[in-house]
Design an enzyme around this catalytic site. Structure first.
Site, short mmCIF file in Angstrom:
data_model
loop_
_atom_site.label_atom_id
_atom_site.label_comp_id
_atom_site.label_asym_id
_atom_site.label_seq_id
_atom_site.Cartn_x
_atom_site.Cartn_y
_atom_site.Cartn_z
N CYS A 69 0.84 -1.20 0.00
CA CYS A 69 0.00 0.00 0.00
C CYS A 69 0.87 1.25 0.00
CB CYS A 69 -0.93 -0.07 1.22
SG CYS A 69 -1.53 1.50 1.85
N CYS A 72 0.36 3.81 2.77
CA CYS A 72 0.87 3.27 4.05
C CYS A 72 2.37 3.54 4.16
CB CYS A 72 0.63 1.77 4.15
SG CYS A 72 -1.09 1.28 4.16
#
Ligand code: ZN
Length: 146
Positions: A69, A72
């Site tokens: 991600c 993230c």
């Protein structure tokens, strides 16, 4: 009367009782003798989640994330900086939703990153989407002041 706080060690996960006045003085774990605060988020899995989320009296801020991600990864250094600012009054932890699907399912994590704040076994706040360090610190303090 001395007020004490029960908190879990980030290394061996044993519960320690620390006088509140000594929290900021770099206390060490009574069992493994490592520092109870490292200014870094700890990596948390299902085995030790309850020690930090339920049995510890310190609020626990969890970053539910995954390696694939992008947002993230972008938020990771901000979460690190927020740990240094929020300790020793909040514990920060990272839960990898891919290696810890049980936790991701238990808390119904639908998008990542998701930050969730736990205090004595209850989820008290949740925020989906990436934030910078200042935003993480501000949101956490606001949620705990409620
Ligand atoms: Zn320890």
């Amino acid at each position: 009367m001395t007020t004490t706080t029960t908190l879990a060690c980030p290394h061996c996960h044993s519960l320690n009782r620390v006088p509140e006045a000594r929290l900021a003085e770099g206390p060490s774990c009574g069992r493994c003798h490592q520092p109870l605060f490292t200014a870094h988020p700890l990596v948390l899995g299902v085995d030790h989640f309850a020690a930090h989320a339920d049995r510890s009296e310190l609020p626990l801020l969890v970053d539910f994330w995954a390696a694939w991600c992008g947002p993230c990864q972008k938020m990771a250094p901000h979460f690190e900086r927020a740990a240094a600012q929020l300790e020793p009054y909040v514990r920060l932890a990272k839960v990898d939703t891919q290696s810890e699907p049980t936790l991701a399912q238990r808390f119904n994590i639908r998008s990542i990153p998701t930050l969730a704040l736990f205090h004595q076994g209850r989820e008290v706040a949740r925020q989906a989407g990436a934030m910078d360090a200042a935003g993480i610190v501000r949101c956490t303090r606001a949620a705990l002041a409620r």
